[in-house]
Every structure is written in structure tokens, then in C-alpha cells.
Design a protein around this motif. Structure first.
Motif, PDB file in Angstrom:
ATOM      1  N   PHE A 132       0.834  -1.212   0.000  1.00  0.00           N
ATOM      2  CA  PHE A 132       0.000   0.000   0.000  1.00  0.00           C
ATOM      3  C   PHE A 132       0.866   1.259   0.000  1.00  0.00           C
ATOM      4  O   PHE A 132       0.591   2.215  -0.737  1.00  0.00           O
ATOM      5  CB  PHE A 132      -0.926  -0.006   1.220  1.00  0.00           C
ATOM      6  CG  PHE A 132      -1.757   1.232   1.348  1.00  0.00           C
ATOM      7  CD1 PHE A 132      -2.882   1.403   0.545  1.00  0.00           C
ATOM      8  CD2 PHE A 132      -1.414   2.236   2.248  1.00  0.00           C
ATOM      9  CE1 PHE A 132      -3.657   2.560   0.648  1.00  0.00           C
ATOM     10  CE2 PHE A 132      -2.178   3.383   2.344  1.00  0.00           C
ATOM     11  CZ  PHE A 132      -3.309   3.542   1.550  1.00  0.00           C
ATOM     12  N   VAL A 133       1.920   1.252   0.818  1.00  0.00           N
ATOM     13  CA  VAL A 133       2.813   2.416   0.866  1.00  0.00           C
ATOM     14  C   VAL A 133       3.475   2.640  -0.490  1.00  0.00           C
ATOM     15  O   VAL A 133       3.588   3.769  -0.980  1.00  0.00           O
ATOM     16  CB  VAL A 133       3.870   2.212   1.968  1.00  0.00           C
ATOM     17  CG1 VAL A 133       4.923   3.319   1.924  1.00  0.00           C
ATOM     18  CG2 VAL A 133       3.200   2.187   3.342  1.00  0.00           C
ATOM     19  N   LEU A 134       3.892   1.529  -1.121  1.00  0.00           N
ATOM     20  CA  LEU A 134       4.537   1.650  -2.434  1.00  0.00           C
ATOM     21  C   LEU A 134       3.577   2.212  -3.484  1.00  0.00           C
ATOM     22  O   LEU A 134       3.922   3.118  -4.249  1.00  0.00           O
ATOM     23  CB  LEU A 134       5.052   0.271  -2.874  1.00  0.00           C
ATOM     24  CG  LEU A 134       5.705   0.210  -4.254  1.00  0.00           C
ATOM     25  CD1 LEU A 134       6.937   1.103  -4.304  1.00  0.00           C
ATOM     26  CD2 LEU A 134       6.071  -1.235  -4.605  1.00  0.00           C
ATOM     27  N   ILE A 135       2.370   1.675  -3.508  1.00  0.00           N
ATOM     28  CA  ILE A 135       1.387   2.154  -4.481  1.00  0.00           C
ATOM     29  C   ILE A 135       1.052   3.625  -4.235  1.00  0.00           C
ATOM     30  O   ILE A 135       0.907   4.419  -5.178  1.00  0.00           O
ATOM     31  CB  ILE A 135       0.103   1.288  -4.394  1.00  0.00           C
ATOM     32  CG1 ILE A 135       0.403  -0.145  -4.864  1.00  0.00           C
ATOM     33  CG2 ILE A 135      -1.010   1.890  -5.240  1.00  0.00           C
ATOM     34  CD1 ILE A 135       0.842  -0.254  -6.292  1.00  0.00           C
ATOM     35  N   LYS A 136       0.971   4.002  -2.954  1.00  0.00           N
ATOM     36  CA  LYS A 136       0.669   5.408  -2.641  1.00  0.00           C
ATOM     37  C   LYS A 136       1.795   6.323  -3.089  1.00  0.00           C
ATOM     38  O   LYS A 136       1.558   7.396  -3.656  1.00  0.00           O
ATOM     39  CB  LYS A 136       0.436   5.540  -1.136  1.00  0.00           C
ATOM     40  CG  LYS A 136       0.031   6.943  -0.704  1.00  0.00           C
ATOM     41  CD  LYS A 136      -0.233   7.001   0.790  1.00  0.00           C
ATOM     42  CE  LYS A 136      -0.646   8.431   1.200  1.00  0.00           C
ATOM     43  NZ  LYS A 136      -0.885   8.516   2.656  1.00  0.00           N
ATOM     44  N   GLN A 137       3.054   5.915  -2.826  1.00  0.00           N
ATOM     45  CA  GLN A 137       4.187   6.759  -3.219  1.00  0.00           C
ATOM     46  C   GLN A 137       4.338   6.851  -4.736  1.00  0.00           C
ATOM     47  O   GLN A 137       4.867   7.823  -5.251  1.00  0.00           O
ATOM     48  CB  GLN A 137       5.468   6.209  -2.587  1.00  0.00           C
ATOM     49  CG  GLN A 137       5.516   6.382  -1.068  1.00  0.00           C
ATOM     50  CD  GLN A 137       6.783   5.836  -0.446  1.00  0.00           C
ATOM     51  OE1 GLN A 137       7.508   5.071  -1.093  1.00  0.00           O
ATOM     52  NE2 GLN A 137       7.040   6.199   0.801  1.00  0.00           N
ATOM     53  N   LEU A 138       3.877   5.821  -5.425  1.00  0.00           N
ATOM     54  CA  LEU A 138       3.927   5.866  -6.890  1.00  0.00           C
ATOM     55  C   LEU A 138       2.766   6.658  -7.478  1.00  0.00           C
ATOM     56  O   LEU A 138       2.692   6.853  -8.700  1.00  0.00           O
ATOM     57  CB  LEU A 138       3.897   4.434  -7.453  1.00  0.00           C
ATOM     58  CG  LEU A 138       5.151   3.582  -7.198  1.00  0.00           C
ATOM     59  CD1 LEU A 138       4.930   2.164  -7.690  1.00  0.00           C
ATOM     60  CD2 LEU A 138       6.358   4.202  -7.897  1.00  0.00           C
ATOM     61  N   GLY A 139       1.852   7.102  -6.632  1.00  0.00           N
ATOM     62  CA  GLY A 139       0.717   7.888  -7.107  1.00  0.00           C
ATOM     63  C   GLY A 139      -0.297   7.069  -7.880  1.00  0.00           C
ATOM     64  O   GLY A 139      -0.939   7.584  -8.798  1.00  0.00           O
ATOM     65  N   LEU A 140      -0.451   5.796  -7.497  1.00  0.00           N
ATOM     66  CA  LEU A 140      -1.360   4.913  -8.242  1.00  0.00           C
ATOM     67  C   LEU A 140      -2.654   4.627  -7.487  1.00  0.00           C
ATOM     68  O   LEU A 140      -3.395   3.719  -7.871  1.00  0.00           O
ATOM     69  CB  LEU A 140      -0.650   3.587  -8.552  1.00  0.00           C
ATOM     70  CG  LEU A 140       0.565   3.683  -9.480  1.00  0.00           C
ATOM     71  CD1 LEU A 140       1.205   2.315  -9.672  1.00  0.00           C
ATOM     72  CD2 LEU A 140       0.156   4.272 -10.827  1.00  0.00           C
ATOM     73  N   LEU A 141      -2.921   5.376  -6.410  1.00  0.00           N
ATOM     74  CA  LEU A 141      -4.195   5.169  -5.723  1.00  0.00           C
ATOM     75  C   LEU A 141      -5.351   5.569  -6.633  1.00  0.00           C
ATOM     76  O   LEU A 141      -5.254   6.524  -7.409  1.00  0.00           O
ATOM     77  CB  LEU A 141      -4.234   5.996  -4.434  1.00  0.00           C
ATOM     78  CG  LEU A 141      -3.270   5.571  -3.315  1.00  0.00           C
ATOM     79  CD1 LEU A 141      -3.426   6.490  -2.107  1.00  0.00           C
ATOM     80  CD2 LEU A 141      -3.517   4.122  -2.910  1.00  0.00           C
TER      81      LEU A 141
END
Length: 318
Positions: A166-175
């Protein structure tokens, strides 16, 4: 004319038959088989009862559910809940039957589920097949050790990787994007690799060696020989992957709550958040939506259920 005696008749009898008169036997009741059938029917009833309860509640009037809570039949039978889910009811009709009257984009959520599950299925099956081919047919140093380490991932509970993902997806801006929803499931899973590897190991090496003599490389052998010969397990894995992706709830809830990418399983939670005039949740609407969400999976299993079971048995999985 030869006359059959009791002794002659006894010689040809089965162990569970009892002689009643010359030439007539009666079979003893097989209590073990009767108990097995009774247990099977009890398990079947316990398995199917929740599905019936979901359908029964969906076919009930929301206001009559409390007064007929113990009834096994729909309470004041109506199709109003299904009409609300499918967007066929007006606001006044929905509120009259215990709904909140809020709009629900059922077909949009269904489209999102189909898109997400299709992407996950295609990607996961393809990449898992490539990994399984490498573990089953190619010879390279450390192959068995690497496969063992890869299988150890089966023992890691998915919740352990949930927060880092979840942290990775959030930092990649993919939410709230399709990419964010499908990313953790797109490539491969240890189960899928192990499942396909079992089939690939059973393919004759002579076929592969003949293709090499004709000048075919590994990718060409994989695409032209291995994949066509493994159509049945690939189809089985595709169905299993699609069903698992369809039923996924927690990850899409965390990263795909936006209206544009919300999948059907997450959208069902809207019924719990709605506040009808009576104050109680729209249980009939929620169950109707749950039933409609399960229909595609049930249809898939009814059509391909025998193939799924046969392929899993052939692979040696329990």
C-alpha cells in the motif's frame, strides 16, 4: 433340469446379500454407506444454506425482514431489492421498500470488476507460465533451491505484505487507478507457478528436443509447443485466478475506493453506509447486490467445475 440349492446360490452371492428363498436374495443395508450419504447431504445443506439465505433476503421486503426473521421463505416476496440494485426503481419506490433512494451505478461497478479481473488473469497466467517453464524445463544452477525459496512465499500470510504494498502504491501515485488495483496480482503467484510446473514436468522431453533439432529456441518452444499442449491447465488456472480476483475485497477497498475504479465487491459496502428513512440498513438491497455479484462466479464454476476438479487432481494438489 438342474436345481439350484441354497449352497449353490450362496456360492454366487455377494457379501452384502442375504438368501430369502431359492434364487432370491435380499441385500443387507450398508450402514457405512448410509452414514456417508447422510454426512454428505448434511455438508451440502450447510454449504448451500448461506446462498439460499442471501437469495431469500434479497427477495424479501426490507420492512418485513424483522417481523419474519425466522422464516425460511422470502418475507413479503418482492423483486424490489433487485430493481434497486439494477437502477430500475425510482427514488420513491426505493424508499417505500426500505431503501435510501441513493443511486447505485451497478453496471459501472460491474464493468470495473470485469476490467480488473481480466487484466489480473491474463497477466498472472502468462507470467506464471513463463516462470513455471523456467523451473520445469530449463536447466540452470540453483534451480531447485530457487524454486524451494519461491515456494516458501506460499507460507507468508498476504496481510504481511499488505502495508508495504500500500505504501509503495501510494508513493507511486497509483491510488484510485486500475494500475494500483492490479499491480500486486499482475505478475505471478507461488501457487500458479507450482500448479503449472506440475503439468510442464509431465510433457515429453522428446518433443522439446525434436523442436530444438529443427532450430527452435526456448521462447518459440514455449509459445508454440508448451502452451498449446497445456491448454487445459492454463484454462483451469485462468478460471481460478479470475474467481479469486473477483472475490478480492480488502485491497480494492484500500486503493480503489474512487467512483471511476470501484469494483463490485467494494460497491456492496455502500448499502451498509446508506441510511434509509427507517434507520436500519438496506439488508434486502445488500443481499440482492451480493447475489448478483456472485452470479458470474457461480456460472463459471457450473460450466467449468468438472475441468477445474480434474486438473487439480491431475496436478497432485490437495
Amino acid at each position: 433340469m438342474a436345481v439350484m440349492s441354497y449352497n449353490d446360490a450362496d456360492a454366487g452371492m455377494r457379501s452384502d446379500e442375504v438368501p430369502v428363498s431359492p434364487g432370491v436374495t435380499r441385500r443387507r443395508p450398508n450402514w457405512g454407506r448410509i452414514f456417508a450419504w447422510a454426512a454428505l447431504l448434511a455438508i451440502l445443506a450447510a454449504t448451500l444454506f448461506p446462498f439460499w439465505w442471501v437469495l431469500r433476503t434479497g427477495l424479501s421486503h426490507n420492512h418485513a425482514l424483522a417481523s419474519q426473521a425466522g422464516s425460511l421463505l422470502p418475507a413479503d416476496f418482492t423483486l424490489g431489492a433487485f430493481r434497486r440494485v439494477l437502477g430500475l426503481s425510482t427514488v420513491a419506490e426505493a424508499q417505500a421498500q426500505g431503501g435510501s433512494g441513493a443511486s447505485l451505478n451497478f453496471w459501472g461497478y460491474l464493468r470495473n470488476s470485469v476490467v480488473v479481473c481480466t487484466i489480473i488473469t491474463v497477466g498472472q497466467v502468462f507470467f506464471s507460465a513463463m516462470a513455471a517453464y523456467a523451473f520445469a524445463r530449463l536447466r540452470w544452477p540453483g534451480r531447485e533451491t530457487m524454486f524451494l525459496l519461491f515456494l516458501l512465499a506460499l507460507m507468508i500470510p498476504p496481510i504481511f505484505t499488505f502495508l508495504p504494498n500500500f505504501v509503495l502504491i501510494k508513493q507511486l501515485g497509483l491510488l484510485n487507478t486500475y494500475a494500483g488495483i492490479v499491480a500486486p496480482f499482475l505478475f505471478m503467484t507461488p501457487f500458479a507457478v507450482f500448479f503449472l510446473r506440475q503439468f510442464f514436468l509431465g510433457i515429453s522431453r522428446e518433443v522439446e528436443e525434436a523442436a530444438m533439432i529443427d532450430g527452435a529456441g526456448h521462447f518459440r518452444i514455449f509459445a508454440r509447443i508448451i502452451l498449446p499442449m497445456s491448454a487445459a491447465p492454463l484454462a483451469t488456472l485462468s478460471i481460478l485466478t479470475y474467481i479469486l480476483a473477483w472475490n478480492e475485497y480488502l485491497w480494492p477497498l484500500m486503493v480503489g475506493s474512487g467512483e471511476d475504479v470501484r469494483v463490485l465487491t467494494v460497491a456492496l459496502g455502500l448499502f451498509r453506509q446508506q441510511e434509509p428513512a427507517g434507520g436500519a440498513p438496506d439488508w434486502a438491497g445488500l443481499m440482492a447486490g451480493t447475489f448478483l455479484a456472485a452470479v458470474p462466479v457461480i456460472v463459471l464454476f457450473l460450466i467449468f467445475g468438472r475441468r477445474i476438479v480434474n486438473s487439480i487432481q491431475f496436478s497432485g494438489l490437495k
